[in-house]
Write a protein that holds these residues in place. Structure first.
Motif, PDB file in Angstrom:
ATOM      1  N   VAL A  16       0.858  -1.183   0.000  1.00 24.98           N
ATOM      2  CA  VAL A  16       0.000   0.000   0.000  1.00 24.98           C
ATOM      3  C   VAL A  16       0.896   1.236   0.000  1.00 24.98           C
ATOM      4  O   VAL A  16       1.773   1.366   0.852  1.00 24.98           O
ATOM      5  CB  VAL A  16      -0.933   0.040   1.224  1.00 24.98           C
ATOM      6  CG1 VAL A  16      -1.797   1.302   1.188  1.00 24.98           C
ATOM      7  CG2 VAL A  16      -1.814  -1.207   1.275  1.00 24.98           C
ATOM      8  N   VAL A  53      -3.071   0.447  -4.019  1.00 23.45           N
ATOM      9  CA  VAL A  53      -3.076  -0.857  -3.367  1.00 23.45           C
ATOM     10  C   VAL A  53      -2.786  -1.946  -4.389  1.00 23.45           C
ATOM     11  O   VAL A  53      -3.482  -2.053  -5.409  1.00 23.45           O
ATOM     12  CB  VAL A  53      -4.440  -1.140  -2.689  1.00 23.45           C
ATOM     13  CG1 VAL A  53      -4.380  -2.448  -1.911  1.00 23.45           C
ATOM     14  CG2 VAL A  53      -4.850   0.014  -1.781  1.00 23.45           C
ATOM     15  N   LEU A  55      -3.458  -5.261  -5.014  1.00 22.22           N
ATOM     16  CA  LEU A  55      -4.412  -6.242  -4.495  1.00 22.22           C
ATOM     17  C   LEU A  55      -3.911  -7.681  -4.632  1.00 22.22           C
ATOM     18  O   LEU A  55      -4.134  -8.515  -3.740  1.00 22.22           O
ATOM     19  CB  LEU A  55      -5.746  -6.082  -5.227  1.00 22.22           C
ATOM     20  CG  LEU A  55      -6.437  -4.720  -5.024  1.00 22.22           C
ATOM     21  CD1 LEU A  55      -7.641  -4.593  -5.940  1.00 22.22           C
ATOM     22  CD2 LEU A  55      -6.858  -4.567  -3.574  1.00 22.22           C
ATOM     23  N   LEU A  70     -11.731  -6.800  -0.545  1.00 22.49           N
ATOM     24  CA  LEU A  70     -11.098  -5.975   0.488  1.00 22.49           C
ATOM     25  C   LEU A  70     -11.803  -4.627   0.551  1.00 22.49           C
ATOM     26  O   LEU A  70     -12.642  -4.300  -0.290  1.00 22.49           O
ATOM     27  CB  LEU A  70      -9.613  -5.791   0.184  1.00 22.49           C
ATOM     28  CG  LEU A  70      -8.809  -7.073  -0.058  1.00 22.49           C
ATOM     29  CD1 LEU A  70      -7.366  -6.725  -0.418  1.00 22.49           C
ATOM     30  CD2 LEU A  70      -8.861  -7.983   1.164  1.00 22.49           C
ATOM     31  N   LEU A  72     -10.922  -0.351   1.563  1.00 25.68           N
ATOM     32  CA  LEU A  72     -10.064   0.726   2.036  1.00 25.68           C
ATOM     33  C   LEU A  72     -10.974   1.739   2.721  1.00 25.68           C
ATOM     34  O   LEU A  72     -11.939   2.232   2.109  1.00 25.68           O
ATOM     35  CB  LEU A  72      -9.318   1.367   0.868  1.00 25.68           C
ATOM     36  CG  LEU A  72      -8.216   2.356   1.232  1.00 25.68           C
ATOM     37  CD1 LEU A  72      -7.074   1.651   1.972  1.00 25.68           C
ATOM     38  CD2 LEU A  72      -7.676   3.040  -0.016  1.00 25.68           C
ATOM     39  N   LEU A 121      -6.688  -0.791   5.374  1.00 22.28           N
ATOM     40  CA  LEU A 121      -7.115  -1.787   4.404  1.00 22.28           C
ATOM     41  C   LEU A 121      -7.599  -2.982   5.200  1.00 22.28           C
ATOM     42  O   LEU A 121      -6.843  -3.543   6.013  1.00 22.28           O
ATOM     43  CB  LEU A 121      -5.958  -2.179   3.493  1.00 22.28           C
ATOM     44  CG  LEU A 121      -6.277  -3.235   2.422  1.00 22.28           C
ATOM     45  CD1 LEU A 121      -7.236  -2.665   1.374  1.00 22.28           C
ATOM     46  CD2 LEU A 121      -4.992  -3.729   1.765  1.00 22.28           C
ATOM     47  N   TRP A 143      -3.604  -3.560   6.767  1.00 21.68           N
ATOM     48  CA  TRP A 143      -2.647  -2.441   6.717  1.00 21.68           C
ATOM     49  C   TRP A 143      -3.338  -1.226   7.310  1.00 21.68           C
ATOM     50  O   TRP A 143      -4.557  -1.058   7.139  1.00 21.68           O
ATOM     51  CB  TRP A 143      -2.242  -2.165   5.277  1.00 21.68           C
ATOM     52  CG  TRP A 143      -1.423  -0.907   5.079  1.00 21.68           C
ATOM     53  CD1 TRP A 143      -0.063  -0.790   5.060  1.00 21.68           C
ATOM     54  CD2 TRP A 143      -1.933   0.426   4.879  1.00 21.68           C
ATOM     55  NE1 TRP A 143       0.301   0.527   4.866  1.00 21.68           N
ATOM     56  CE2 TRP A 143      -0.827   1.289   4.748  1.00 21.68           C
ATOM     57  CE3 TRP A 143      -3.219   0.969   4.800  1.00 21.68           C
ATOM     58  CZ2 TRP A 143      -0.963   2.663   4.530  1.00 21.68           C
ATOM     59  CZ3 TRP A 143      -3.361   2.326   4.597  1.00 21.68           C
ATOM     60  CH2 TRP A 143      -2.240   3.154   4.462  1.00 21.68           C
ATOM     61  N   SER A 144      -2.585  -0.394   8.014  1.00 26.03           N
ATOM     62  CA  SER A 144      -3.194   0.822   8.577  1.00 26.03           C
ATOM     63  C   SER A 144      -2.158   1.921   8.708  1.00 26.03           C
ATOM     64  O   SER A 144      -0.952   1.667   8.771  1.00 26.03           O
ATOM     65  CB  SER A 144      -3.825   0.525   9.948  1.00 26.03           C
ATOM     66  OG  SER A 144      -2.829   0.186  10.892  1.00 26.03           O
TER      67      SER A 144
END
Length: 298
Positions: A16, A53, A55, A70, A72, A121, A143-144
Motif C-alpha cells: 500500500v 493498493v 491487491l 477488500l 479501504l 485496508l 494495513w493501517s
C-alpha cells in the motif's frame, strides 16, 4: 508507522502506497499541516489523498483467495468533541494495482482538539475458505496508517457564531463578544460562545478566511484571541476557588481555564497573578498582552 503484530498473516507495508493528506482550500489544495492554529468551529474541513493498493500481492501474502473482497476505509476522531465517525469507504474486488482517491468532508461543529485520521485496508467480508493462518473476520486489519492535525493551537478555541448585533443587546458597533456562562464545573463546550458581528466586515472576513488568513486577517484574529484570553483569565481569577489545587473534570470550563492560565503564566502562581490584577490592573493588562503575543503573526 509502527508495525503491529497481528494474529494472522498480513502483507508487507509496501503493498500500500499512501500519499499524504491534502487540505482543500478555496484556490486549490495544500499539504495538511501539523496544526491549524486559526481554525474555528465554523470551518468545515475537506481532505483528500490518493492511495495505491497492490491487491494481488495483498491476497497472496495473506493467503487469501483471488476473489477475496477488500475494503479501504478511513475513520476520524476528534478529541475536542469526543466524536468519531467513518470518513470514506471503497470496496476492492478487482485485481492488479488499484488507485483510490479518498475524500473526507468533516463539519467543523463536530471537530476540535486533535483530529486523528486512520486509514486502513481491511477484509470486507468474512472468509471461511482461506488458509488457517489467514485473516477470516470481516474488518480484519491488513494495513493501517494514522495521521493527525491539531485544530487548537496556542489560541483558545470555542464554538462561535456570526450574527447581526443590531438584533441583540450588544452595541451595534462592537466587533465581537465572548459569552461565558455556567460555573467552573460546567462543560466547556456549553459554557463558551464567541459571537462575531456580521456588520463588522473586517472581523467577519477574518474568520471566513481563517483557514488561509491574509495579513490583515491574522492581525484581526490575533486581537480577537488576545481579548478572549483576557476575558477568560479575568473570569477565572474572579472565582476564589480557582486555584492550582482545584481538581476539575477533563472537559470542564475550570480545566480549560486552568490550562490556559498555565500556558500564559507558566512560572507564576494564581495567587500572585490575582493580586497583581487587583493592585495593578494596568500592569496585569500589559503582562497578559505580552503572554498572548498579540500581533505576532507569521
Amino acid at each position: 508507522m509502527s508495525r503491529r503484530v497481528l494474529p494472522y498473516r498480513s502483507p508487507s507495508e509496501d503493498v500500500v502506497v499512501a500519499e499524504p493528506w491534502r487540505l482543500v482550500v478555496d484556490d486549490g489544495e495544500v499539504p495538511l499541516p501539523e496544526a491549524l492554529p486559526h481554525w474555528d468551529y465554523r470551518m468545515d474541513l475537506a481532505l483528500r489523498r490518493t492511495v495505491r493498493v497492490d491487491l494481488d500481492r495483498v491476497r497472496t501474502q495473506c493467503g487469501l483467495p483471488e476473489e477475496t473482497v477488500l475494503m479501504l476505509a478511513t475513520v476520524w476522531t476528534a478529541s475536542g468533541s469526543n466524536l468519531s465517525g467513518p470518513g470514506h469507504r471503497t470496496r476492492l474486488s478487482d485485481r492488479g494495482v488499484r488507485v483510490v482517491d479518498l475524500e473526507v468532508r468533516l463539519p467543523g461543529a463536530d471537530l476540535g482538539g486533535l483530529l486523528v485520521l486512520d486509514t486502513a485496508l481491511v477484509l470486507a467480508e468474512r472468509r471461511s475458505d482461506g488458509r488457517p493462518s489467514s485473516p477470516r473476520r470481516a474488518g480484519s486489519v491488513l494495513w493501517s496508517e494514522r495521521e493527525s492535525v491539531r485544530l487548537q493551537g496556542d489560541a483558545p478555541q470555542f464554538p462561535m457564531a456570526v450574527i447581526d448585533f443590531a438584533n441583540t443587546s450588544f452595541p451595534d458597533g462592537a466587533a465581537w463578544h465572548l459569552q461565558i456562562s455556567g460555573g467552573l464545573e460546567s462543560a466547556t463546550m456549553g459554557s463558551l460562545l464567541l459571537l462575531v458581528n456580521e456588520q463588522n466586515k473586517v472581523t467577519a472576513a477574518a474568520f471566513e478566511n481563517a483557514h488561509k488568513p491574509r495579513a490583515v486577517d491574522q492581525v484581526v484574529l490575533s486581537a480577537v484571541y488576545a481579548d478572549a484570553a483576557r476575558i477568560m483569565i479575568e473570569y477565572a481569577l474572579s472565582h476564589e476557588d480557582f486555584s492550582e489545587e482545584s481538581d476539575y473534570a477533563e472537559d470542564s470550563l475550570g480545566a480549560t481555564l486552568l490550562s490556559l492560565f498555565d500556558q500564559l503564566f507558566p512560572d507564576q502562581s494564581i495567587t500572585d497573578v490575582r493580586l497583581r490584577r487587583l493592585r495593578s490592573p494596568a500592569i496585569f493588562a500589559s503582562d497578559l498582552q505580552a503572554a498572548v503575543k498579540i500581533f505576532e503573526v507569521s
